[in-house]
Design a protein around this motif. Structure first.
Motif, PDB file in Angstrom:
ATOM      1  N   GLU A  75     -33.996  -9.545 -23.997  1.00 25.80           N
ATOM      2  CA  GLU A  75     -33.502  -8.168 -23.927  1.00 25.80           C
ATOM      3  C   GLU A  75     -34.637  -7.188 -23.640  1.00 25.80           C
ATOM      4  OE1 GLU A  75     -31.084  -4.909 -26.689  1.00 25.80           O
ATOM      5  OE2 GLU A  75     -31.351  -6.972 -27.386  1.00 25.80           O
ATOM      6  N   GLN A  76     -35.768  -7.392 -24.279  1.00 26.52           N
ATOM      7  CA  GLN A  76     -36.930  -6.524 -24.064  1.00 26.52           C
ATOM      8  C   GLN A  76     -37.459  -6.622 -22.636  1.00 26.52           C
ATOM      9  OE1 GLN A  76     -39.592  -7.876 -27.110  1.00 26.52           O
ATOM     10  NE2 GLN A  76     -38.407  -6.948 -28.780  1.00 26.52           N
ATOM     11  N   ASN A  77     -37.138  -7.737 -21.988  1.00 23.58           N
ATOM     12  CA  ASN A  77     -37.600  -7.953 -20.616  1.00 23.58           C
ATOM     13  C   ASN A  77     -36.469  -7.821 -19.595  1.00 23.58           C
ATOM     14  OD1 ASN A  77     -40.640  -8.918 -20.561  1.00 23.58           O
ATOM     15  ND2 ASN A  77     -39.698  -9.785 -22.405  1.00 23.58           N
ATOM     16  N   GLY A  78     -35.416  -7.129 -19.986  1.00 18.93           N
ATOM     17  CA  GLY A  78     -34.369  -6.763 -19.044  1.00 18.93           C
ATOM     18  C   GLY A  78     -33.345  -7.821 -18.735  1.00 18.93           C
ATOM     19  N   VAL A  79     -33.230  -8.858 -19.567  1.00 20.31           N
ATOM     20  CA  VAL A  79     -32.264  -9.923 -19.317  1.00 20.31           C
ATOM     21  C   VAL A  79     -31.176  -9.877 -20.388  1.00 20.31           C
ATOM     22  CG1 VAL A  79     -31.882 -12.412 -19.115  1.00 20.31           C
ATOM     23  CG2 VAL A  79     -34.002 -11.390 -18.241  1.00 20.31           C
ATOM     24  N   GLU A 119     -32.464 -11.696  -8.809  1.00 24.50           N
ATOM     25  CA  GLU A 119     -32.076 -11.569 -10.210  1.00 24.50           C
ATOM     26  C   GLU A 119     -32.243 -12.901 -10.936  1.00 24.50           C
ATOM     27  OE1 GLU A 119     -28.731  -7.994 -10.022  1.00 24.50           O
ATOM     28  OE2 GLU A 119     -28.170 -10.032  -9.430  1.00 24.50           O
ATOM     29  N   GLN A 120     -31.820 -13.978 -10.299  1.00 26.18           N
ATOM     30  CA  GLN A 120     -31.993 -15.292 -10.922  1.00 26.18           C
ATOM     31  C   GLN A 120     -33.462 -15.625 -11.112  1.00 26.18           C
ATOM     32  OE1 GLN A 120     -29.068 -18.197  -8.842  1.00 26.18           O
ATOM     33  NE2 GLN A 120     -29.214 -18.826 -10.981  1.00 26.18           N
ATOM     34  N   MET A 168     -37.233  -5.235 -14.018  1.00 23.67           N
ATOM     35  CA  MET A 168     -35.877  -5.468 -13.500  1.00 23.67           C
ATOM     36  C   MET A 168     -34.886  -5.604 -14.658  1.00 23.67           C
ATOM     37  SD  MET A 168     -34.444  -8.552 -11.062  1.00 23.67           S
ATOM     38  CE  MET A 168     -35.121  -7.848  -9.573  1.00 23.67           C
ATOM     39  N   GLN A 169     -33.674  -5.111 -14.458  1.00 22.97           N
ATOM     40  CA  GLN A 169     -32.605  -5.252 -15.428  1.00 22.97           C
ATOM     41  C   GLN A 169     -31.530  -6.183 -14.854  1.00 22.97           C
ATOM     42  OE1 GLN A 169     -32.331  -3.848 -18.580  1.00 22.97           O
ATOM     43  NE2 GLN A 169     -34.414  -3.086 -18.325  1.00 22.97           N
TER      44      GLN A 169
END
Length: 369
Positions: free
Chosen positions: A299-303, A352-353, A1-2
Protein backbone atom coordinates in the motif's frame (compact mmCIF):
# COMPACT_ATOMS: atom_id res chain seq x y z
CA UNK A 1 2.85 4.66 -9.58
CA UNK A 2 -0.58 3.79 -8.18
CA UNK A 3 -2.10 0.43 -9.11
CA UNK A 4 -5.60 -0.22 -7.77
CA UNK A 5 -6.64 -3.63 -6.56
CA UNK A 6 -9.31 -3.60 -9.27
CA UNK A 7 -10.45 -1.27 -12.07
CA UNK A 8 -13.97 -1.84 -13.37
CA UNK A 9 -13.87 1.21 -15.62
CA UNK A 10 -11.21 -0.34 -17.86
CA UNK A 11 -13.49 -3.26 -18.73
CA UNK A 12 -16.29 -0.85 -19.58
CA UNK A 13 -14.10 1.39 -21.72
CA UNK A 14 -12.88 -1.55 -23.76
CA UNK A 15 -16.38 -2.22 -25.12
CA UNK A 16 -17.93 1.15 -24.32
CA UNK A 17 -19.70 1.73 -27.63
CA UNK A 18 -21.37 -1.70 -27.49
CA UNK A 19 -22.47 -1.26 -23.88
CA UNK A 20 -23.89 2.19 -24.49
CA UNK A 21 -25.80 1.13 -27.60
CA UNK A 22 -27.30 -1.85 -25.78
CA UNK A 23 -28.30 0.30 -22.79
CA UNK A 24 -30.08 2.81 -25.02
CA UNK A 25 -31.81 0.03 -26.96
CA UNK A 26 -33.14 -1.49 -23.74
CA UNK A 27 -34.27 1.87 -22.35
CA UNK A 28 -36.09 2.65 -25.58
CA UNK A 29 -37.76 -0.77 -25.68
CA UNK A 30 -40.19 0.01 -22.87
CA UNK A 31 -39.73 -3.49 -21.44
CA UNK A 32 -37.49 -3.69 -18.34
CA UNK A 33 -38.29 -6.95 -16.49
CA UNK A 34 -38.36 -10.50 -17.91
CA UNK A 35 -38.35 -9.49 -21.55
CA UNK A 36 -36.47 -10.55 -24.66
CA UNK A 37 -33.03 -9.58 -23.30
CA UNK A 38 -33.36 -11.95 -20.35
CA UNK A 39 -34.64 -14.77 -22.56
CA UNK A 40 -31.84 -14.22 -25.06
CA UNK A 41 -29.17 -14.08 -22.35
CA UNK A 42 -30.48 -17.29 -20.76
CA UNK A 43 -30.24 -19.08 -24.11
CA UNK A 44 -26.78 -17.69 -24.87
CA UNK A 45 -25.36 -18.39 -21.43
CA UNK A 46 -26.72 -21.94 -21.47
CA UNK A 47 -25.06 -22.42 -24.86
CA UNK A 48 -21.80 -20.90 -23.55
CA UNK A 49 -21.66 -23.30 -20.59
CA UNK A 50 -23.02 -26.36 -22.34
CA UNK A 51 -26.04 -26.63 -20.06
CA UNK A 52 -29.57 -27.27 -21.33
CA UNK A 53 -31.25 -24.56 -19.27
CA UNK A 54 -30.38 -21.23 -17.67
CA UNK A 55 -32.57 -19.15 -15.37
CA UNK A 56 -31.56 -15.56 -14.65
CA UNK A 57 -32.06 -14.37 -11.06
CA UNK A 58 -31.34 -11.29 -8.97
CA UNK A 59 -27.94 -12.20 -7.49
CA UNK A 60 -25.40 -14.93 -6.91
CA UNK A 61 -26.80 -15.59 -3.44
CA UNK A 62 -30.28 -15.97 -4.91
CA UNK A 63 -28.88 -18.42 -7.45
CA UNK A 64 -27.55 -20.54 -4.60
CA UNK A 65 -30.59 -20.30 -2.33
CA UNK A 66 -33.14 -20.90 -5.10
CA UNK A 67 -31.05 -23.63 -6.71
CA UNK A 68 -30.79 -25.47 -3.41
CA UNK A 69 -34.49 -25.02 -2.68
CA UNK A 70 -35.40 -26.34 -6.12
CA UNK A 71 -33.49 -29.53 -5.29
CA UNK A 72 -35.69 -30.09 -2.24
CA UNK A 73 -32.91 -29.57 0.29
CA UNK A 74 -34.10 -28.13 3.58
CA UNK A 75 -34.62 -28.61 7.29
CA UNK A 76 -32.69 -31.56 8.72
CA UNK A 77 -30.46 -31.99 5.67
CA UNK A 78 -26.68 -31.57 5.57
CA UNK A 79 -24.65 -30.09 2.73
CA UNK A 80 -20.88 -30.60 2.64
CA UNK A 81 -18.98 -27.45 1.63
CA UNK A 82 -15.40 -26.22 1.80
CA UNK A 83 -14.40 -24.11 4.78
CA UNK A 84 -12.49 -21.40 2.93
CA UNK A 85 -15.30 -19.97 0.84
CA UNK A 86 -17.14 -16.66 0.83
CA UNK A 87 -19.97 -16.67 3.34
CA UNK A 88 -22.63 -16.48 0.59
CA UNK A 89 -21.94 -20.14 -0.27
CA UNK A 90 -22.93 -21.10 3.26
CA UNK A 91 -25.87 -18.71 3.38
CA UNK A 92 -27.35 -20.44 0.36
CA UNK A 93 -27.45 -23.59 2.48
CA UNK A 94 -28.68 -22.14 5.76
CA UNK A 95 -31.37 -19.91 4.20
CA UNK A 96 -33.06 -23.17 3.27
CA UNK A 97 -32.79 -24.53 6.81
CA UNK A 98 -30.07 -27.04 5.96
CA UNK A 99 -26.82 -27.50 7.88
CA UNK A 100 -23.37 -26.82 6.39
CA UNK A 101 -20.67 -29.39 7.10
CA UNK A 102 -17.20 -27.98 6.44
CA UNK A 103 -14.30 -29.68 4.69
CA UNK A 104 -10.74 -28.35 4.48
CA UNK A 105 -9.33 -27.04 1.17
CA UNK A 106 -6.53 -28.54 -0.89
CA UNK A 107 -3.38 -26.81 -2.18
CA UNK A 108 -5.40 -25.23 -5.01
CA UNK A 109 -7.80 -23.59 -2.50
CA UNK A 110 -10.64 -25.90 -3.56
CA UNK A 111 -12.52 -28.47 -1.50
CA UNK A 112 -10.20 -31.39 -0.74
CA UNK A 113 -11.83 -34.29 -2.57
CA UNK A 114 -9.98 -36.81 -0.37
CA UNK A 115 -11.62 -35.46 2.79
CA UNK A 116 -15.27 -35.39 1.70
CA UNK A 117 -16.22 -39.02 2.31
CA UNK A 118 -15.36 -38.92 6.01
CA UNK A 119 -17.92 -36.14 6.48
CA UNK A 120 -20.84 -38.03 4.95
CA UNK A 121 -23.65 -38.99 7.36
CA UNK A 122 -27.19 -40.33 6.89
CA UNK A 123 -28.32 -36.68 6.80
CA UNK A 124 -26.02 -35.68 3.93
CA UNK A 125 -27.99 -34.71 0.83
CA UNK A 126 -25.45 -32.87 -1.28
CA UNK A 127 -21.89 -31.70 -1.79
CA UNK A 128 -21.33 -28.07 -2.71
CA UNK A 129 -18.18 -27.36 -4.71
CA UNK A 130 -16.98 -23.74 -4.81
CA UNK A 131 -14.62 -23.06 -7.72
CA UNK A 132 -12.81 -20.38 -5.76
CA UNK A 133 -10.66 -17.66 -7.36
CA UNK A 134 -11.44 -18.99 -10.85
CA UNK A 135 -9.70 -22.28 -10.14
CA UNK A 136 -11.40 -25.66 -10.47
CA UNK A 137 -12.02 -28.46 -7.98
CA UNK A 138 -11.05 -32.07 -8.64
CA UNK A 139 -14.32 -32.82 -10.39
CA UNK A 140 -13.80 -36.40 -11.57
CA UNK A 141 -13.25 -37.65 -8.01
CA UNK A 142 -16.11 -35.57 -6.62
CA UNK A 143 -18.61 -36.68 -9.27
CA UNK A 144 -17.66 -40.31 -8.67
CA UNK A 145 -18.05 -39.87 -4.90
CA UNK A 146 -21.48 -38.27 -5.27
CA UNK A 147 -22.64 -41.13 -7.49
CA UNK A 148 -21.30 -43.70 -5.03
CA UNK A 149 -23.24 -42.19 -2.12
CA UNK A 150 -26.28 -41.01 -4.12
CA UNK A 151 -25.62 -37.36 -3.27
CA UNK A 152 -26.58 -34.30 -5.26
CA UNK A 153 -23.80 -32.02 -6.50
CA UNK A 154 -24.12 -28.23 -6.31
CA UNK A 155 -21.55 -25.98 -7.97
CA UNK A 156 -20.93 -22.43 -6.78
CA UNK A 157 -19.48 -20.85 -9.92
CA UNK A 158 -19.59 -17.23 -8.79
CA UNK A 159 -15.88 -16.91 -9.62
CA UNK A 160 -15.43 -19.48 -12.39
CA UNK A 161 -17.17 -18.22 -15.53
CA UNK A 162 -15.59 -20.21 -18.36
CA UNK A 163 -13.36 -22.40 -16.19
CA UNK A 164 -13.17 -26.05 -17.25
CA UNK A 165 -12.22 -29.50 -16.01
CA UNK A 166 -11.27 -31.84 -18.87
CA UNK A 167 -12.79 -29.26 -21.24
CA UNK A 168 -16.17 -29.49 -19.51
CA UNK A 169 -17.27 -26.18 -18.06
CA UNK A 170 -17.86 -25.61 -14.38
CA UNK A 171 -21.52 -25.58 -13.45
CA UNK A 172 -22.40 -28.53 -15.69
CA UNK A 173 -21.15 -31.41 -13.51
CA UNK A 174 -23.89 -31.36 -10.91
CA UNK A 175 -27.61 -30.81 -10.53
CA UNK A 176 -27.23 -27.02 -10.54
CA UNK A 177 -24.48 -24.51 -11.29
CA UNK A 178 -24.92 -21.17 -9.55
CA UNK A 179 -23.40 -17.97 -10.96
CA UNK A 180 -22.99 -14.38 -9.85
CA UNK A 181 -22.72 -11.47 -12.26
CA UNK A 182 -21.62 -8.93 -9.68
CA UNK A 183 -19.59 -6.17 -11.43
CA UNK A 184 -16.21 -7.48 -10.25
CA UNK A 185 -16.74 -10.95 -11.75
CA UNK A 186 -15.06 -12.03 -14.99
CA UNK A 187 -18.54 -11.98 -16.55
CA UNK A 188 -19.75 -8.99 -14.57
CA UNK A 189 -22.72 -6.72 -15.09
CA UNK A 190 -23.30 -3.19 -13.90
CA UNK A 191 -25.30 -4.07 -10.81
CA UNK A 192 -26.60 -7.22 -9.18
CA UNK A 193 -27.41 -10.36 -11.11
CA UNK A 194 -27.08 -14.12 -11.12
CA UNK A 195 -28.16 -17.32 -12.85
CA UNK A 196 -28.70 -21.01 -12.29
CA UNK A 197 -27.84 -23.53 -15.00
CA UNK A 198 -29.10 -27.10 -15.01
CA UNK A 199 -29.82 -30.04 -17.30
CA UNK A 200 -33.03 -30.79 -15.41
CA UNK A 201 -36.07 -29.11 -16.95
CA UNK A 202 -38.21 -29.54 -13.82
CA UNK A 203 -35.57 -27.82 -11.70
CA UNK A 204 -35.31 -24.96 -14.20
CA UNK A 205 -39.08 -24.54 -14.36
CA UNK A 206 -39.36 -24.51 -10.58
CA UNK A 207 -36.67 -21.82 -10.24
CA UNK A 208 -38.54 -19.72 -12.81
CA UNK A 209 -41.60 -19.96 -10.57
CA UNK A 210 -39.67 -19.25 -7.38
CA UNK A 211 -37.95 -16.15 -8.79
CA UNK A 212 -41.32 -14.57 -9.70
CA UNK A 213 -43.19 -14.62 -6.37
CA UNK A 214 -43.93 -18.31 -6.81
CA UNK A 215 -46.10 -17.50 -9.79
CA UNK A 216 -46.43 -19.67 -12.86
CA UNK A 217 -48.73 -17.15 -14.46
CA UNK A 218 -49.65 -13.67 -13.32
CA UNK A 219 -51.58 -13.54 -10.04
CA UNK A 220 -51.59 -17.34 -9.73
CA UNK A 221 -49.12 -18.21 -7.00
CA UNK A 222 -48.27 -21.88 -6.92
CA UNK A 223 -45.80 -21.64 -4.01
CA UNK A 224 -44.39 -18.98 -1.70
CA UNK A 225 -41.58 -17.59 -3.81
CA UNK A 226 -39.51 -14.44 -3.89
CA UNK A 227 -38.70 -11.50 -6.14
CA UNK A 228 -35.42 -12.40 -7.84
CA UNK A 229 -35.60 -11.47 -11.50
CA UNK A 230 -32.58 -10.60 -13.63
CA UNK A 231 -33.62 -7.28 -15.18
CA UNK A 232 -33.55 -6.46 -18.87
CA UNK A 233 -30.79 -3.87 -18.66
CA UNK A 234 -28.37 -6.18 -16.85
CA UNK A 235 -29.22 -9.07 -19.16
CA UNK A 236 -28.58 -6.93 -22.22
CA UNK A 237 -25.25 -5.65 -20.92
CA UNK A 238 -24.22 -9.18 -19.92
CA UNK A 239 -24.96 -10.31 -23.48
CA UNK A 240 -22.41 -7.76 -24.69
CA UNK A 241 -19.71 -8.95 -22.32
CA UNK A 242 -20.51 -12.61 -22.95
CA UNK A 243 -19.60 -12.12 -26.62
CA UNK A 244 -16.08 -11.16 -25.49
CA UNK A 245 -15.57 -13.81 -22.79
CA UNK A 246 -12.84 -15.70 -24.62
CA UNK A 247 -10.86 -12.49 -25.10
CA UNK A 248 -11.40 -11.53 -21.46
CA UNK A 249 -10.28 -14.96 -20.25
CA UNK A 250 -7.18 -15.03 -22.44
CA UNK A 251 -6.19 -11.62 -21.12
CA UNK A 252 -6.32 -12.89 -17.54
CA UNK A 253 -4.39 -16.00 -18.50
CA UNK A 254 -1.63 -13.81 -19.93
CA UNK A 255 -1.59 -11.66 -16.81
CA UNK A 256 -1.37 -14.72 -14.56
CA UNK A 257 1.46 -16.18 -16.66
CA UNK A 258 3.34 -12.89 -16.47
CA UNK A 259 2.98 -12.73 -12.69
CA UNK A 260 4.06 -16.34 -12.35
CA UNK A 261 7.21 -15.75 -14.39
CA UNK A 262 8.05 -12.39 -12.88
CA UNK A 263 7.46 -12.76 -9.14
CA UNK A 264 10.64 -14.12 -7.60
CA UNK A 265 10.47 -13.84 -3.83
CA UNK A 266 11.02 -16.81 -1.53
CA UNK A 267 8.61 -15.37 1.04
CA UNK A 268 5.70 -15.49 -1.40
CA UNK A 269 3.67 -18.60 -2.28
CA UNK A 270 2.25 -18.29 -5.80
CA UNK A 271 -0.98 -19.93 -7.00
CA UNK A 272 -0.94 -22.88 -9.39
CA UNK A 273 -3.64 -24.11 -11.74
CA UNK A 274 -4.67 -27.76 -11.43
CA UNK A 275 -3.72 -30.06 -14.30
CA UNK A 276 -6.55 -30.93 -16.73
CA UNK A 277 -8.26 -27.63 -15.97
CA UNK A 278 -8.63 -24.19 -17.44
CA UNK A 279 -8.22 -21.60 -14.70
CA UNK A 280 -9.85 -18.25 -15.45
CA UNK A 281 -8.01 -16.31 -12.71
CA UNK A 282 -10.85 -14.37 -11.15
CA UNK A 283 -8.30 -13.47 -8.49
CA UNK A 284 -4.53 -13.88 -8.41
CA UNK A 285 -4.03 -14.95 -4.80
CA UNK A 286 -0.65 -15.03 -3.08
CA UNK A 287 0.14 -16.37 0.37
CA UNK A 288 2.64 -14.82 2.76
CA UNK A 289 3.18 -15.38 6.48
CA UNK A 290 3.87 -11.72 7.22
CA UNK A 291 0.70 -10.60 5.45
CA UNK A 292 -0.01 -7.52 7.58
CA UNK A 293 3.44 -6.07 6.93
CA UNK A 294 3.39 -7.19 3.29
CA UNK A 295 0.04 -5.53 2.65
CA UNK A 296 1.11 -2.33 4.38
CA UNK A 297 4.34 -2.29 2.39
CA UNK A 298 2.50 -2.71 -0.91
CA UNK A 299 0.00 0.00 0.00
CA UNK A 300 2.83 2.40 0.85
CA UNK A 301 4.27 1.69 -2.59
CA UNK A 302 1.06 2.26 -4.51
CA UNK A 303 -0.15 -1.33 -4.91
CA UNK A 304 -3.73 -2.04 -3.86
CA UNK A 305 -4.66 -5.46 -2.49
CA UNK A 306 -7.71 -7.29 -1.13
CA UNK A 307 -7.98 -10.16 1.36
CA UNK A 308 -10.32 -12.89 0.09
CA UNK A 309 -11.37 -13.70 2.86
CA UNK A 310 -10.13 -12.70 6.32
CA UNK A 311 -12.85 -14.49 8.33
CA UNK A 312 -13.85 -18.00 7.26
CA UNK A 313 -17.58 -18.75 7.58
CA UNK A 314 -17.21 -21.17 10.50
CA UNK A 315 -15.61 -18.33 12.51
CA UNK A 316 -18.18 -15.69 11.53
CA UNK A 317 -20.35 -14.27 14.29
CA UNK A 318 -23.42 -15.07 12.19
CA UNK A 319 -22.61 -18.79 12.42
CA UNK A 320 -21.65 -18.95 16.06
CA UNK A 321 -24.62 -21.24 16.62
CA UNK A 322 -22.88 -23.97 14.60
CA UNK A 323 -20.48 -24.44 17.49
CA UNK A 324 -17.15 -24.23 15.68
CA UNK A 325 -14.05 -22.90 17.42
CA UNK A 326 -10.68 -21.61 16.33
CA UNK A 327 -8.49 -24.56 15.42
CA UNK A 328 -11.33 -26.75 14.14
CA UNK A 329 -10.31 -26.11 10.51
CA UNK A 330 -6.58 -25.34 10.70
CA UNK A 331 -5.88 -25.26 6.94
CA UNK A 332 -8.86 -23.00 6.29
CA UNK A 333 -7.77 -20.73 9.10
CA UNK A 334 -4.16 -20.67 7.93
CA UNK A 335 -5.24 -19.63 4.44
CA UNK A 336 -7.47 -16.91 5.92
CA UNK A 337 -4.43 -15.49 7.72
CA UNK A 338 -2.10 -15.62 4.68
CA UNK A 339 -4.02 -15.04 1.43
CA UNK A 340 -3.75 -11.74 -0.42
CA UNK A 341 -5.14 -10.87 -3.85
CA UNK A 342 -2.96 -8.60 -5.97
CA UNK A 343 -4.19 -6.42 -8.86
CA UNK A 344 -5.64 -8.20 -11.88
CA UNK A 345 -8.33 -6.73 -14.13
CA UNK A 346 -9.40 -6.21 -17.70
CA UNK A 347 -7.30 -3.49 -19.27
CA UNK A 348 -4.40 -3.76 -16.83
CA UNK A 349 -1.23 -2.53 -18.54
CA UNK A 350 2.12 -4.28 -18.67
CA UNK A 351 3.63 -1.22 -16.97
CA UNK A 352 1.23 -1.65 -14.05
CA UNK A 353 2.05 -5.34 -13.76
CA UNK A 354 5.77 -4.60 -13.87
CA UNK A 355 5.36 -2.18 -10.96
CA UNK A 356 3.47 -4.76 -8.90
CA UNK A 357 6.10 -7.41 -9.64
CA UNK A 358 8.96 -5.07 -8.78
CA UNK A 359 7.42 -4.10 -5.45
CA UNK A 360 6.72 -7.72 -4.52
CA UNK A 361 10.24 -8.81 -5.42
CA UNK A 362 11.72 -6.01 -3.32
CA UNK A 363 9.74 -7.03 -0.22
CA UNK A 364 12.11 -8.33 2.41
CA UNK A 365 15.09 -6.33 1.22
CA UNK A 366 16.83 -4.13 3.77
CA UNK A 367 14.46 -1.34 4.71
CA UNK A 368 11.56 -2.78 2.69
CA UNK A 369 9.78 -4.75 5.38
Amino acid sequence: MQVSANRLDRGFEKYQAEFEKKAVDVLRSGRYVLGKEVSAFEEEFADFTGAKYCVGVGSGLDALSLGIRALGIGQGDEVIVQGNTYIASVMGITINGAMPVFVEPDMFYQIDATKIEEKITPKTRAVMVVHLYGQVACMDSIVELCKKHNLMLIEDCAQSHGACFDRKMTGTFGEVGCFSFYPSKNLGGFGEGGAVITNNREVADFIRILRNYGSEKRYYNKVIGTNSRLDELQAGLLRVRLRHMEEITQERERQAEYYGAGIQNAQIILPNGRKRTRTVWHQYVLRVQERKFFQQYLEQNGVGTIIHYPIPPHMAEAYGYLGYHKGDLPITEKYAEEVLSIPMYSGMTREEQDWVIEMINRFGESGNQ
